[in-house]
Structures are given as structure tokens and as C-alpha cells.
Scaffold this motif. Structure first.
Motif, mmCIF file in Angstrom:
data_model
loop_
_atom_site.group_PDB
_atom_site.id
_atom_site.type_symbol
_atom_site.label_atom_id
_atom_site.label_comp_id
_atom_site.label_asym_id
_atom_site.label_seq_id
_atom_site.Cartn_x
_atom_site.Cartn_y
_atom_site.Cartn_z
ATOM 1 N N LYS A 149 -23.398 -23.564 15.759
ATOM 2 C CA LYS A 149 -22.296 -24.337 16.351
ATOM 3 C C LYS A 149 -22.124 -25.672 15.637
ATOM 4 O O LYS A 149 -21.009 -26.125 15.390
ATOM 5 N N GLY A 150 -23.233 -26.301 15.299
ATOM 6 C CA GLY A 150 -23.176 -27.563 14.560
ATOM 7 C C GLY A 150 -22.557 -27.375 13.187
ATOM 8 O O GLY A 150 -21.756 -28.202 12.737
ATOM 9 N N LEU A 151 -22.918 -26.290 12.514
ATOM 10 C CA LEU A 151 -22.343 -25.989 11.204
ATOM 11 C C LEU A 151 -20.844 -25.766 11.319
ATOM 12 O O LEU A 151 -20.071 -26.254 10.494
ATOM 13 N N TYR A 152 -20.442 -25.065 12.364
ATOM 14 C CA TYR A 152 -19.010 -24.829 12.596
ATOM 15 C C TYR A 152 -18.268 -26.152 12.789
ATOM 16 O O TYR A 152 -17.196 -26.362 12.203
ATOM 17 N N LEU A 153 -18.825 -27.049 13.589
ATOM 18 C CA LEU A 153 -18.173 -28.341 13.831
ATOM 19 C C LEU A 153 -18.148 -29.208 12.576
ATOM 20 O O LEU A 153 -17.149 -29.882 12.293
ATOM 21 N N LEU A 154 -19.234 -29.190 11.809
ATOM 22 C CA LEU A 154 -19.268 -29.949 10.560
ATOM 23 C C LEU A 154 -18.256 -29.393 9.578
ATOM 24 O O LEU A 154 -17.525 -30.151 8.924
ATOM 25 N N ASP A 155 -18.165 -28.087 9.501
ATOM 26 C CA ASP A 155 -17.178 -27.451 8.636
ATOM 27 C C ASP A 155 -15.764 -27.854 9.057
ATOM 28 O O ASP A 155 -14.917 -28.156 8.210
ATOM 29 N N SER A 156 -15.521 -27.913 10.365
ATOM 30 C CA SER A 156 -14.208 -28.331 10.874
ATOM 31 C C SER A 156 -13.913 -29.782 10.507
ATOM 32 O O SER A 156 -12.784 -30.130 10.150
ATOM 33 N N GLU A 157 -14.927 -30.632 10.597
ATOM 34 C CA GLU A 157 -14.748 -32.039 10.221
ATOM 35 C C GLU A 157 -14.388 -32.161 8.741
ATOM 36 O O GLU A 157 -13.475 -32.911 8.370
ATOM 37 N N LEU A 158 -15.083 -31.435 7.884
ATOM 38 C CA LEU A 158 -14.830 -31.515 6.445
ATOM 39 C C LEU A 158 -13.470 -30.933 6.077
ATOM 40 O O LEU A 158 -12.870 -31.328 5.075
ATOM 41 N N ALA A 159 -12.964 -30.031 6.906
ATOM 42 C CA ALA A 159 -11.636 -29.451 6.667
ATOM 43 C C ALA A 159 -10.534 -30.485 6.832
ATOM 44 O O ALA A 159 -9.436 -30.330 6.283
ATOM 45 N N ALA A 160 -10.819 -31.561 7.544
ATOM 46 C CA ALA A 160 -9.796 -32.577 7.816
ATOM 47 C C ALA A 160 -9.607 -33.552 6.645
ATOM 48 O O ALA A 160 -8.671 -34.350 6.661
ATOM 49 N N ARG A 161 -10.478 -33.482 5.638
ATOM 50 C CA ARG A 161 -10.347 -34.411 4.511
ATOM 51 C C ARG A 161 -9.041 -34.157 3.782
ATOM 52 O O ARG A 161 -8.670 -33.011 3.511
ATOM 53 N N VAL A 162 -8.335 -35.237 3.440
ATOM 54 C CA VAL A 162 -7.093 -35.138 2.674
ATOM 55 C C VAL A 162 -7.243 -35.913 1.377
ATOM 56 O O VAL A 162 -8.005 -36.878 1.290
ATOM 57 N N TYR A 163 -6.488 -35.491 0.394
ATOM 58 C CA TYR A 163 -6.555 -36.107 -0.934
ATOM 59 C C TYR A 163 -5.797 -37.430 -0.960
ATOM 60 O O TYR A 163 -4.693 -37.523 -0.429
ATOM 61 N N LYS A 164 -6.401 -38.432 -1.591
ATOM 62 C CA LYS A 164 -5.750 -39.725 -1.799
ATOM 63 C C LYS A 164 -5.761 -40.017 -3.285
ATOM 64 O O LYS A 164 -6.826 -40.078 -3.905
ATOM 65 N N PHE A 165 -4.585 -40.202 -3.847
ATOM 66 C CA PHE A 165 -4.476 -40.481 -5.276
ATOM 67 C C PHE A 165 -5.042 -41.859 -5.567
ATOM 68 O O PHE A 165 -4.780 -42.818 -4.832
ATOM 69 N N PRO A 166 -5.845 -42.003 -6.649
ATOM 70 C CA PRO A 166 -6.424 -43.320 -6.955
ATOM 71 C C PRO A 166 -5.359 -44.303 -7.432
ATOM 72 O O PRO A 166 -4.288 -43.898 -7.896
ATOM 73 N N PRO A 167 -5.684 -45.579 -7.373
ATOM 74 C CA PRO A 167 -4.711 -46.581 -7.812
ATOM 75 C C PRO A 167 -4.492 -46.529 -9.315
ATOM 76 O O PRO A 167 -5.330 -46.013 -10.050
ATOM 77 N N SER A 168 -3.410 -47.063 -9.745
ATOM 78 C CA SER A 168 -3.148 -47.173 -11.179
ATOM 79 C C SER A 168 -3.974 -48.338 -11.713
ATOM 80 O O SER A 168 -3.957 -49.433 -11.156
ATOM 81 N N LEU A 169 -4.685 -48.096 -12.773
ATOM 82 C CA LEU A 169 -5.539 -49.114 -13.367
ATOM 83 C C LEU A 169 -5.096 -49.391 -14.798
ATOM 84 O O LEU A 169 -5.841 -49.208 -15.737
ATOM 85 N N THR A 170 -3.873 -49.779 -14.981
ATOM 86 C CA THR A 170 -3.366 -49.986 -16.323
ATOM 87 C C THR A 170 -3.826 -51.322 -16.885
ATOM 88 O O THR A 170 -3.437 -52.380 -16.422
#
Length: 171
Positions: A149-170
Motif C-alpha cells: 500500500k505504501g508503494l502504491y501511494l508513493l508511486d501515486s505521489e511520483l506520478a504527480a510530478r510535472v516537467y518544468k523547463f529550465p531558465p534561459s542562461l544566455t
């Protein structure tokens, strides 16, 4: 133009960042094959971040008049015997990335290349976050991952991660 030794180290770092993306895609596939799609999502996003780090290094080289010579990217070829192992492998890998960034930073400091040091400041901070996140994944797995059950909940938490594009470092 950059100091040739610094340019060579950054070129190597581009390759290493792309290898990092391969490594995290491999880990993502491992978890996906085992129906842990949240873990797979977390590592797929991590792969995107690493690819974008390589792109930031490439942009820096180009903005400083340097030619980029891409190198072969070796396959990770890792196997795992349990769900914890990839989290440890990721943490160990992030420690190596940090070491490499610090090496380039140290060389830039020796050469009094303040522009490169300023560029690398973001990566130094990013690596602190990368290590923290990777270590948290190990700790969370140790706390919850051995229970279904803990693994299932942890897996659900990690599923919520969304991608964030890094800042421009010119620079």
C-alpha cells in the motif's frame, strides 16, 4: 572564446548530461515494465531535465563562439534486482554530476573565467536540488516502499510530478 580546457570540459559535460538522460530513460523503462508508472513518470521527467541541461551547455558554447563536437553516448546497460536499486543509482549518479560541475567551476575559477563561473552558478544550485530529490526518493522508498500500500501511494505521489523547463542562461 573560452579557454580550450574549459571548452573541452563543457563538451564532455554535454555528453554526460545526455548520458544522464539515457540513464534516467532506462530507469523509467524499468519501472514502467514493472507497472510502477509514477516512478516511470518521475524518471522520464528527470531525463527531460538532463537533456535540457545538455542544451543549456550547448547554447553556452555556441554563444561563446565555440564549436560543439558531439560524442557517442553509451547505453546504461544497468539491471536492477529490486525497486530500491534505481533510486540509489540515481543518487550516486547525481553525486558524480555534481563532482563534474564543481570540477569545471574550479577550472573556471583558476582561469579567472568569471562568465563561465556565473553560468555554472545555476548548475551548482540545480545539483543541490537534484541530490536532495534523489536522496528523498531513497528515504521515501525506505519508509514506504516495502509495503504494497505504501508503494502504491508513493508511486501515486511520483506520478504527480510535472516537467518544468529550465531558465534561459544566455551568457
Amino acid at each position: 572564446m573560452l579557454n580550450k580546457e574549459i571548452a573541452a570540459k563543457i563538451t564532455d559535460q554535454i555528453n554526460y548530461e545526455l548520458f544522464s538522460a539515457y540513464l534516467y530513460l532506462d530507469i523509467s523503462n524499468y519501472y514502467a515494465d514493472n507497472n510502477l508508472n509514477g516512478f516511470a513518470n518521475w524518471f522520464k521527467i528527470q531525463a527531460q531535465e538532463e537533456r535540457d541541461h545538455a542544451m543549456l551547455f550547448m547554447d553556452y558554447m555556441l554563444n561563446n563562439g565555440e564549436k560543439i563536437q558531439l560524442k557517442d553516448i553509451k547505453a546504461p546497460n544497468k539491471t536492477y534486482s529490486d525497486f530500491r536499486e534505481p533510486t540509489v543509482a540515481a543518487f550516486e549518479h547525481e553525486l558524480k554530476v555534481t563532482e563534474r560541475i564543481h570540477e569545471i567551476y574550479g577550472l573556471a575559477h583558476e582561469q579567472k573565467d568569471y562568465r563561465t563561473m556565473q553560468f555554472l552558478n545555476w548548475f551548482v544550485q540545480e545539483q543541490n536540488e537534484e541530490e536532495k530529490n534523489a536522496e528523498e526518493n531513497i528515504k521515501k522508498y525506505d519508509l514506504f516502499g516495502t509495503d504494497a500500500k505504501g508503494l502504491y501511494l508513493l508511486d501515486s505521489e511520483l506520478a504527480a510530478r510535472v516537467y518544468k523547463f529550465p531558465p534561459s542562461l544566455t551568457l
